[in-house]
Write a protein that holds these residues in place. Structure first.
Motif, PDB file in Angstrom:
ATOM      1  N   ASP A  68       0.809  -1.206   0.000  1.00  0.00           N
ATOM      2  CA  ASP A  68       0.000   0.000   0.000  1.00  0.00           C
ATOM      3  C   ASP A  68       0.851   1.268   0.000  1.00  0.00           C
ATOM      4  N   LEU A  69       2.072   1.182   0.495  1.00  0.00           N
ATOM      5  CA  LEU A  69       2.936   2.349   0.619  1.00  0.00           C
ATOM      6  C   LEU A  69       4.390   1.931   0.481  1.00  0.00           C
ATOM      7  N   ALA A  70       5.160   2.681  -0.308  1.00  0.00           N
ATOM      8  CA  ALA A  70       6.631   2.589  -0.301  1.00  0.00           C
ATOM      9  C   ALA A  70       7.132   3.825   0.423  1.00  0.00           C
ATOM     10  N   LEU A  71       7.831   3.633   1.534  1.00  0.00           N
ATOM     11  CA  LEU A  71       8.242   4.720   2.419  1.00  0.00           C
ATOM     12  C   LEU A  71       9.757   4.751   2.519  1.00  0.00           C
ATOM     13  N   CYS A  72      10.362   5.837   2.035  1.00  0.00           N
ATOM     14  CA  CYS A  72      11.810   6.045   2.150  1.00  0.00           C
ATOM     15  C   CYS A  72      12.061   7.003   3.304  1.00  0.00           C
ATOM     16  N   LEU A  73      12.820   6.567   4.299  1.00  0.00           N
ATOM     17  CA  LEU A  73      13.187   7.383   5.445  1.00  0.00           C
ATOM     18  C   LEU A  73      14.560   7.986   5.166  1.00  0.00           C
ATOM     19  N   ALA A  74      14.624   9.287   4.892  1.00  0.00           N
ATOM     20  CA  ALA A  74      15.867   9.974   4.523  1.00  0.00           C
ATOM     21  C   ALA A  74      16.352  10.771   5.730  1.00  0.00           C
ATOM     22  N   VAL A  75      17.439  10.317   6.351  1.00  0.00           N
ATOM     23  CA  VAL A  75      17.841  10.771   7.682  1.00  0.00           C
ATOM     24  C   VAL A  75      19.146  11.570   7.601  1.00  0.00           C
ATOM     25  N   ASP A  76      19.152  12.736   8.201  1.00  0.00           N
ATOM     26  CA  ASP A  76      20.316  13.617   8.272  1.00  0.00           C
ATOM     27  C   ASP A  76      21.352  13.043   9.237  1.00  0.00           C
ATOM     28  N   VAL A  77      22.555  12.764   8.729  1.00  0.00           N
ATOM     29  CA  VAL A  77      23.661  12.344   9.597  1.00  0.00           C
ATOM     30  C   VAL A  77      24.854  13.279   9.398  1.00  0.00           C
ATOM     31  N   SER A  78      24.586  14.552   9.116  1.00  0.00           N
ATOM     32  CA  SER A  78      25.640  15.531   8.898  1.00  0.00           C
ATOM     33  C   SER A  78      26.357  15.844  10.210  1.00  0.00           C
ATOM     34  N   ALA A  79      27.364  16.715  10.136  1.00  0.00           N
ATOM     35  CA  ALA A  79      28.227  16.969  11.291  1.00  0.00           C
ATOM     36  C   ALA A  79      27.486  17.583  12.472  1.00  0.00           C
ATOM     37  N   SER A  80      26.336  18.219  12.220  1.00  0.00           N
ATOM     38  CA  SER A  80      25.574  18.806  13.321  1.00  0.00           C
ATOM     39  C   SER A  80      24.888  17.758  14.187  1.00  0.00           C
ATOM     40  N   MET A  83      15.634   2.804   4.573  1.00  0.00           N
ATOM     41  CA  MET A  83      16.224   3.947   5.276  1.00  0.00           C
ATOM     42  C   MET A  83      17.504   4.367   4.576  1.00  0.00           C
ATOM     43  N   LEU A  84      17.625   5.682   4.362  1.00  0.00           N
ATOM     44  CA  LEU A  84      18.772   6.279   3.693  1.00  0.00           C
ATOM     45  C   LEU A  84      19.398   7.312   4.620  1.00  0.00           C
ATOM     46  N   PHE A  85      20.732   7.302   4.726  1.00  0.00           N
ATOM     47  CA  PHE A  85      21.448   8.324   5.477  1.00  0.00           C
ATOM     48  C   PHE A  85      22.077   9.307   4.492  1.00  0.00           C
ATOM     49  N   GLU A 105      23.948   6.940   1.714  1.00  0.00           N
ATOM     50  CA  GLU A 105      24.085   5.491   1.826  1.00  0.00           C
ATOM     51  C   GLU A 105      22.764   4.869   2.252  1.00  0.00           C
ATOM     52  N   VAL A 106      22.436   3.729   1.644  1.00  0.00           N
ATOM     53  CA  VAL A 106      21.272   2.964   2.080  1.00  0.00           C
ATOM     54  C   VAL A 106      21.641   2.247   3.375  1.00  0.00           C
ATOM     55  N   ALA A 107      21.003   2.643   4.463  1.00  0.00           N
ATOM     56  CA  ALA A 107      21.288   2.055   5.774  1.00  0.00           C
ATOM     57  C   ALA A 107      20.489   0.780   6.007  1.00  0.00           C
ATOM     58  N   VAL A 108      19.247   0.768   5.532  1.00  0.00           N
ATOM     59  CA  VAL A 108      18.378  -0.407   5.634  1.00  0.00           C
ATOM     60  C   VAL A 108      17.730  -0.594   4.268  1.00  0.00           C
ATOM     61  N   PRO A 109      17.972  -1.703   3.587  1.00  0.00           N
ATOM     62  CA  PRO A 109      17.372  -1.916   2.265  1.00  0.00           C
ATOM     63  C   PRO A 109      15.871  -2.162   2.387  1.00  0.00           C
ATOM     64  N   TRP A 110      15.215  -2.195   1.244  1.00  0.00           N
ATOM     65  CA  TRP A 110      13.758  -2.357   1.243  1.00  0.00           C
ATOM     66  C   TRP A 110      13.330  -3.624   1.979  1.00  0.00           C
ATOM     67  N   MET A 111      12.400  -3.443   2.903  1.00  0.00           N
ATOM     68  CA  MET A 111      11.825  -4.550   3.654  1.00  0.00           C
ATOM     69  C   MET A 111      10.311  -4.400   3.638  1.00  0.00           C
ATOM     70  N   ARG A 112       9.618  -5.521   3.461  1.00  0.00           N
ATOM     71  CA  ARG A 112       8.149  -5.494   3.490  1.00  0.00           C
ATOM     72  C   ARG A 112       7.673  -5.724   4.919  1.00  0.00           C
ATOM     73  N   ALA A 122      18.841  11.173  -3.776  1.00  0.00           N
ATOM     74  CA  ALA A 122      19.138   9.758  -3.554  1.00  0.00           C
ATOM     75  C   ALA A 122      17.897   9.015  -3.083  1.00  0.00           C
ATOM     76  N   GLY A 123      17.056   9.672  -2.274  1.00  0.00           N
ATOM     77  CA  GLY A 123      15.822   9.044  -1.824  1.00  0.00           C
ATOM     78  C   GLY A 123      14.858   8.778  -2.960  1.00  0.00           C
ATOM     79  N   LEU A 124      14.764   9.714  -3.902  1.00  0.00           N
ATOM     80  CA  LEU A 124      13.897   9.494  -5.060  1.00  0.00           C
ATOM     81  C   LEU A 124      14.402   8.322  -5.901  1.00  0.00           C
ATOM     82  N   ALA A 125      15.719   8.228  -6.059  1.00  0.00           N
ATOM     83  CA  ALA A 125      16.281   7.095  -6.799  1.00  0.00           C
ATOM     84  C   ALA A 125      15.990   5.777  -6.079  1.00  0.00           C
ATOM     85  N   LEU A 126      16.061   5.804  -4.750  1.00  0.00           N
ATOM     86  CA  LEU A 126      15.775   4.600  -3.973  1.00  0.00           C
ATOM     87  C   LEU A 126      14.302   4.204  -4.120  1.00  0.00           C
ATOM     88  N   LEU A 127      13.406   5.178  -4.098  1.00  0.00           N
ATOM     89  CA  LEU A 127      11.991   4.874  -4.315  1.00  0.00           C
ATOM     90  C   LEU A 127      11.756   4.280  -5.697  1.00  0.00           C
TER      91      LEU A 127
END
Length: 224
Positions: free
Chosen positions: A5-17, A55-57, A73-80, A114-119
């Motif tokens: 029903d949904l493809a959800l990409c979690l795009a997470v900030d891991v920058s220096a802050s 999940m993408l960092f 980087e893909v931190a967690v690949p696609w999982m159903r 990168a998140g759009l490409a992953l989706l």
């Protein structure tokens, strides 16, 4: 992977802050959310009985120089996620995800691209596609997020955001103006990383449940 029903990409900030304690609070918050019984029920409530999550960092725009950070980087690949056991497996993968790429500047546009490409590579046919962007800083490197957002919206992707305000108190307005877009898109905020878990739980309930919020709702206090 069977249709979802949904493809959800979690795009997470891991920058220096984002320091390592804050990184742990973020990942722990995401994992706790998928252990939440209400969220697990939402994951399976649709006609296809499940959602796909990855999940993408992201950090700065890639550069060999230290200030550039690394490629997203893909931190967690696609999982159903179609039952409680699958949700627990997803949460465990989040708990175990290493911090990649290297910390750098803040390039949400690069992370969103990168998140759009992953989706686009999601192995399951999906009724909806959503990218969930979370972070604590505005764009300061790489491609601007606004044009990337527009590409995603044109492709049918809804982009939502969670702004952590500990570094930049006006970050929510930046996310509303430059990051979110698409049908039912919304932005939420929390004051700091200790409040992240509660905020991301509420955000995921809305994303997975498909609730529509107006821009006025997005600018009103939603979490923390």
């Amino acid at each position: 992977m069977t249709p979802v029903d949904l493809a959800l990409c979690l795009a997470v900030d891991v920058s220096a802050s984002v320091d390592y304690e804050e990184f742990g609070l973020m990942l722990g918050g995401y994992a706790a959310a998928f252990r939440d019984k209400e969220i697990q029920a939402l994951c399976t409530a649709g006609p296809r009985g499940g959602i796909a999550v990855a999940m993408l960092f992201w950090s700065g725009a890639w550069s060999p120089m230290p200030q550039g950070g690394g490629r997203p980087e893909v931190a967690v690949p696609w999982m159903r996620v179609g039952d409680a056991a699958a949700a627990e497996a997803l949460a465990a993968s989040m708990d175990a995800a290493p911090r990649l790429p290297q910390p750098g500047a803040t390039a949400p546009g690069e992370g969103m691209a990168a998140g759009l490409a992953l989706l686009a590579r999601c192995p399951a046919d999906s009724t909806r596609q959503v990218m969930d962007v979370s972070g604590d800083g505005r764009h300061n490197q790489g491609r601007p997020p606004g044009p990337v957002r527009d590409i995603g919206v044109a492709a049918g992707v809804t982009i939502n955001a969670l702004a952590v305000l500990n570094e930049e108190p006006d970050l929510l307005q930046h996310y509303v103006a430059e990051v979110i877009g698409g049908p039912g898109s919304f932005a939420m905020h929390c004051p700091d990383y200790p409040a992240f878990a509660a905020a991301i739980r509420e955000k995921l309930k809305r994303e997975i449940g498909g609730l529509l919020l107006s821009e006025a709702d997005a600018l009103s206090p939603q979490a923390g």
